[in-house]
Motif scaffolding. Structure first.
Motif, PDB file in Angstrom:
ATOM      1  N   TYR A 110       0.826  -1.213   0.000  1.00  0.00           N
ATOM      2  CA  TYR A 110       0.000   0.000   0.000  1.00  0.00           C
ATOM      3  C   TYR A 110       0.861   1.265   0.000  1.00  0.00           C
ATOM      4  CZ  TYR A 110      -3.899  -3.107   0.810  1.00  0.00           C
ATOM      5  OH  TYR A 110      -4.834  -4.109   0.675  1.00  0.00           O
ATOM      6  N   LEU A 111       2.065   1.159   0.580  1.00  0.00           N
ATOM      7  CA  LEU A 111       2.955   2.329   0.548  1.00  0.00           C
ATOM      8  C   LEU A 111       3.412   2.596  -0.880  1.00  0.00           C
ATOM      9  CD1 LEU A 111       5.180   1.848   3.713  1.00  0.00           C
ATOM     10  CD2 LEU A 111       3.117   3.228   3.428  1.00  0.00           C
ATOM     11  N   TRP A 140       1.752   1.642  -3.601  1.00  0.00           N
ATOM     12  CA  TRP A 140       0.568   2.131  -4.311  1.00  0.00           C
ATOM     13  C   TRP A 140       0.333   3.606  -4.020  1.00  0.00           C
ATOM     14  CZ3 TRP A 140      -3.817  -2.089  -3.716  1.00  0.00           C
ATOM     15  CH2 TRP A 140      -3.437  -3.223  -4.436  1.00  0.00           C
ATOM     16  N   SER A 141       0.505   3.926  -2.751  1.00  0.00           N
ATOM     17  CA  SER A 141       0.249   5.280  -2.306  1.00  0.00           C
ATOM     18  C   SER A 141       1.179   6.260  -3.034  1.00  0.00           C
ATOM     19  CB  SER A 141       0.462   5.281  -0.796  1.00  0.00           C
ATOM     20  OG  SER A 141       0.373   6.522  -0.263  1.00  0.00           O
ATOM     21  N   ALA A 142       2.460   5.899  -3.153  1.00  0.00           N
ATOM     22  CA  ALA A 142       3.409   6.765  -3.857  1.00  0.00           C
ATOM     23  C   ALA A 142       3.053   6.868  -5.339  1.00  0.00           C
ATOM     24  CB  ALA A 142       4.830   6.222  -3.695  1.00  0.00           C
ATOM     25  N   ARG A 143       2.707   5.737  -5.935  1.00  0.00           N
ATOM     26  CA  ARG A 143       2.357   5.774  -7.361  1.00  0.00           C
ATOM     27  C   ARG A 143       1.098   6.604  -7.577  1.00  0.00           C
ATOM     28  NH1 ARG A 143       2.432   0.276 -10.328  1.00  0.00           N
ATOM     29  NH2 ARG A 143       2.488   1.747 -12.048  1.00  0.00           N
ATOM     30  N   ASN A 144       0.169   6.501  -6.626  1.00  0.00           N
ATOM     31  CA  ASN A 144      -1.048   7.288  -6.728  1.00  0.00           C
ATOM     32  C   ASN A 144      -0.757   8.780  -6.722  1.00  0.00           C
ATOM     33  OD1 ASN A 144      -3.617   8.535  -4.902  1.00  0.00           O
ATOM     34  ND2 ASN A 144      -4.117   7.260  -6.644  1.00  0.00           N
ATOM     35  N   PHE A 181      -4.273   0.151  -9.624  1.00  0.00           N
ATOM     36  CA  PHE A 181      -3.304  -0.695  -8.920  1.00  0.00           C
ATOM     37  C   PHE A 181      -3.427  -2.163  -9.331  1.00  0.00           C
ATOM     38  CE2 PHE A 181      -4.298   2.489  -5.408  1.00  0.00           C
ATOM     39  CZ  PHE A 181      -3.295   3.346  -5.820  1.00  0.00           C
ATOM     40  N   PRO A 240      -1.666   3.771 -12.236  1.00  0.00           N
ATOM     41  CA  PRO A 240      -2.098   4.776 -11.264  1.00  0.00           C
ATOM     42  C   PRO A 240      -1.621   6.164 -11.674  1.00  0.00           C
ATOM     43  CG  PRO A 240      -0.818   3.020 -10.207  1.00  0.00           C
ATOM     44  CD  PRO A 240      -0.649   2.865 -11.680  1.00  0.00           C
ATOM     45  N   GLY A 241      -2.290   7.176 -11.186  1.00  0.00           N
ATOM     46  CA  GLY A 241      -1.853   8.530 -11.490  1.00  0.00           C
ATOM     47  C   GLY A 241      -2.561   9.517 -10.595  1.00  0.00           C
ATOM     48  N   PRO A 242      -1.972  10.698 -10.457  1.00  0.00           N
ATOM     49  CA  PRO A 242      -2.516  11.678  -9.511  1.00  0.00           C
ATOM     50  C   PRO A 242      -3.822  12.331  -9.968  1.00  0.00           C
ATOM     51  CG  PRO A 242      -0.568  12.537 -10.619  1.00  0.00           C
ATOM     52  CD  PRO A 242      -0.732  11.123 -11.084  1.00  0.00           C
ATOM     53  N   ARG A 298      -6.382  10.540 -10.143  1.00  0.00           N
ATOM     54  CA  ARG A 298      -7.336   9.792  -9.310  1.00  0.00           C
ATOM     55  C   ARG A 298      -6.755   9.613  -7.916  1.00  0.00           C
ATOM     56  NH1 ARG A 298      -6.188   5.262 -12.657  1.00  0.00           N
ATOM     57  NH2 ARG A 298      -4.803   6.802 -13.538  1.00  0.00           N
ATOM     58  N   PHE A 349      -6.755   5.576   1.382  1.00  0.00           N
ATOM     59  CA  PHE A 349      -6.783   4.145   1.677  1.00  0.00           C
ATOM     60  C   PHE A 349      -7.514   3.848   2.972  1.00  0.00           C
ATOM     61  CE2 PHE A 349      -3.141   4.363  -1.177  1.00  0.00           C
ATOM     62  CZ  PHE A 349      -3.368   3.270  -1.992  1.00  0.00           C
ATOM     63  N   ALA A 359      -2.115   4.068   4.853  1.00  0.00           N
ATOM     64  CA  ALA A 359      -0.897   3.975   4.034  1.00  0.00           C
ATOM     65  C   ALA A 359      -0.080   5.268   4.042  1.00  0.00           C
ATOM     66  CB  ALA A 359      -1.241   3.565   2.594  1.00  0.00           C
ATOM     67  N   PHE A 387       3.339   7.384   4.905  1.00  0.00           N
ATOM     68  CA  PHE A 387       4.756   7.009   4.959  1.00  0.00           C
ATOM     69  C   PHE A 387       5.234   7.180   6.395  1.00  0.00           C
ATOM     70  CE2 PHE A 387       4.549   8.764   0.478  1.00  0.00           C
ATOM     71  CZ  PHE A 387       4.416   7.512  -0.092  1.00  0.00           C
ATOM     72  N   TYR A 421       4.012  15.493  -0.004  1.00  0.00           N
ATOM     73  CA  TYR A 421       4.587  14.528  -0.942  1.00  0.00           C
ATOM     74  C   TYR A 421       3.983  14.616  -2.351  1.00  0.00           C
ATOM     75  CZ  TYR A 421       6.446  10.140  -2.754  1.00  0.00           C
ATOM     76  OH  TYR A 421       7.098   9.209  -3.512  1.00  0.00           O
ATOM     77  N   ARG A 437      -3.727  14.580   2.886  1.00  0.00           N
ATOM     78  CA  ARG A 437      -2.701  14.293   1.895  1.00  0.00           C
ATOM     79  C   ARG A 437      -3.293  14.162   0.500  1.00  0.00           C
ATOM     80  NH1 ARG A 437       0.858   8.769   2.076  1.00  0.00           N
ATOM     81  NH2 ARG A 437      -1.173   7.795   1.813  1.00  0.00           N
TER      82      ARG A 437
END
Ligand SMILES: Nc1ncnc2c1ncn2[C@@H]1O[C@H](COP(=O)(O)OP(=O)(O)OP(=O)(O)O)[C@@H](O)[C@H]1O
Ligand SMILES: [Mg+2]
Lengths: 272, 262
Positions: free
Chosen positions: A170-171, A173-177, B57, B75-77, B79, B83, B87, B89, B100, B148
């Protein structure tokens, strides 16, 4: 350090002082012969002698001569030789081990290739490598550095690999998101997320490096604390031998403490 | 500005292994531009799975999902997802977590800090900018996760039980904030929740999913027009009736899922 915290530290290590006192008493009361266990004071005395025996051409300036003599002393030259070998060997194994471990976790092809090699290397008792490296690389620094490098590499590879494999998906995924590209995921997420594993792997390697350092120097070397222990022991200079053991003990202790302090600082984000 | 179109979507986990799980089957759904759609359904029916597929994902086993007319590939920003388990960091402070996404979009430092602080303030976490996630409670982490995602201003918001860890009062405040952002910045929202009242209150339409394998059971219109205030909506008979209808429908599915195995 305040008076209070000094007392706390002294109190914590009180059992060690008791042990040393018991050692001294045993010698004073002749429970053990000096040839088996020289008294603690004799050992310290010898250690101080080793610290003051630096032979140099006098320049006449007292302070300058004292400093140069200190750096030429038995304790300091041999400690420096050992530390140099240990740090280079460990340093190289950290650089290669972390890189390889993470790369193996990330690239299937690399994993397929290196996993069996790592698996077969893991159970080798590392001191068994010492004679081989001495044959290959001689009696100087390089053979010891190579032994330490080889012995520390595997635990670091394994811990970096496990750390990187275990990164919460999920980390990632979270970064890719949030727009992190594939190429930057390693640096932005995988490395920091596996840092706790990597750092504890390095701590293990640090302990292994001391074992390999001393044993390889005892087996074949012309300098270093391991050499000193072996050489003085052979020539029946037991107080001196114990002084060398004492030096390596202190070195190991402070290295681990210092490492632990740095590690805690880096991992300040972890939950208590 | 974006719409979401899912057609005959199916997802099987571990299709080649011994225990394949058919998580989602034959799901077709259209979410219009700027629409707020909530998804409810029993635990384990595939709500998160559906969101992950829209986010890009997970691969689909069959069917297709288009966002803004284009099939989802990665994936892309555009969307943004919140979570279910946050999730965040763990090695970054609250502030760095929130900046971030802005950093990845090359927004200058001073500006991204300003935006981040605004959103941290919005979720009532001012004073915790320099704390690490491990030092926060579950509800606080969840609010960081919301800040975030809102901070980088995605066109589509995918929210997976975003208020699940909050107390009723904080949840109410967050719902208001979300509605106000949604109406100001015009976003398409896909919102998963276990709270039927929340779904009815926030969403234009509520999608009810069946027990696993998740299919769409029914879609209920939940737009309430002609009321003067939120309170009036919440106290209206129509609201109570819709809530009850959806609640009963979900309850049927929970019962079908049998023993509570999640
Ligand atoms: N990684 C996975 N591997 C295999 N099966 C999975 C995986 N993730 C989910 N599943 C299966 O898919 C089904 C749907 O899971 P999902 O997480 O989408 O449910 P959910 O509706 O979000 O549930 P909840 O309300 O409890 O969060 C579950 O029943 C689970 O068995
Ligand atoms: Mg879920």
């Amino acid at each position: 350090m305040t008076v209070r915290s000094t007392i706390v530290v002294l109190w914590r290590y009180a059992p060690i002082f008791i042990l040393l006192a018991a050692w001294q008493m045993a010698s004073e009361l002749k429970f053990v012969p000096d040839s088996l266990l020289p008294s603690f004071f004799d050992v310290v005395h010898r250690w101080l002698e080793f610290l003051a025996d630096g032979e140099i051409a006098k320049s006449g300036t007292f302070l300058w001569d004292a400093v140069r003599s200190f750096f030429a002393s038995t304790v300091v030259t041999n400690t420096a030789a050992s530390m140099w070998r240990g740090m280079v060997g460990l340093g190289l194994s950290i650089i290669l081990g972390v890189t390889l471990g993470i790369a193996m976790a990330w690239f299937q092809k690399l994993r397929d290739f290196f996993e069996p090699i790592v698996m077969i290397s893991y159970p080798i008792p590392k001191p068994a490598l010492i004679p081989i490296f001495i044959i290959w690389l001689g009696l100087g620094h390089i053979s010891k550095i190579a032994v330490i490098f080889a012995g520390c590499l595997i635990p670091i590879v394994i811990s970096a690999f496990n750390g990187a494999r275990g990164v919460d998906r999920y980390l990632i995924w979270s970064a890719r998101n949030m727009g992190t590209r594939e190429g930057k995921l390693l640096w932005r997420v995988v490395v920091p997320a596996s840092l706790p594993d990597i750092l504890s792997g390095i701590r293990m390697a640090l302990a292994i490096s001391f074992i390999l350092l001393v044993s390889s120097e005892m087996l074949a070397a012309k300098s270093g604390l391991g050499f000193l222990i072996f050489f003085l022991g052979e020539s029946g200079e037991y107080a001196g031998m114990f002084a060398a053991v004492l030096t390596i003990t202190l070195l190991g202790f402070f290295a681990d403490r210092a490492y632990l302090t740095i590690m805690r600082r880096i991992l300040i984000w972890r939950e208590e | 500005m974006a719409d979401i179109v899912a057609r005959n979507v199916r997802k099987i986990y571990n299709p080649d292994k011994r225990y394949p799980v058919l998580a989602i089957d034959e799901v077709s759904l259209e979410v219009r531009e700027n629409e707020f759609v909530a998804i409810v359904g029993p635990s384990g029916c595939g709500k998160s799975t559906l969101l992950y597929m829209v986010a890009g994902f997970l691969d689909l086993t069959a069917g297709e999902i288009k966002v803004n007319g284009k099939p989802v590939e990665a994936p892309g920003p555009d969307r943004g997802i919140v979570f279910q388990h946050f999730a965040l960091f763990p090695w970054k402070t609250v502030l760095r977590n929130v900046t971030y996404g802005l950093e990845e979009q090359k927004i200058p430092k001073a500006e991204r800090e300003k935006i981040a602080r605004k959103h941290i303030d919005m979720v009532k976490l001012t004073g915790f900018e320099h704390h690490y996630p491990s030092q926060l409670s579950g509800g606080m982490k969840q609010r960081v996760a919301i800040a975030r995602t809102l901070a980088f201003d995605p066109e589509v918001l995918l929210m997976d039980e975003p208020f699940g860890a909050l107390d009723a009062q904080t949840r109410g405040v967050m719902q208001e904030e979300l509605l106000s952002i949604w109406s100001k910045r015009k976003k398409t929202v896909l919102f998963v929740t276990h709270d039927v009242r929340e779904a009815v209150y926030l969403a234009d339409r509520v999608v009810i999913m069946t027990a696993r394998p998740g299919r769409i059971k029914e879609i209920v219109d939940t737009k309430f027009a002609g009321y003067k205030s939120t309170e009036e909506v919440l106290e209206s008979a129509a609201f109570a009736q819709k809530t009850h209808q959806i609640w009963k429908s979900v309850r049927e599915e929970v019962d079908k899922a049998g023993p509570l195995d999640g």
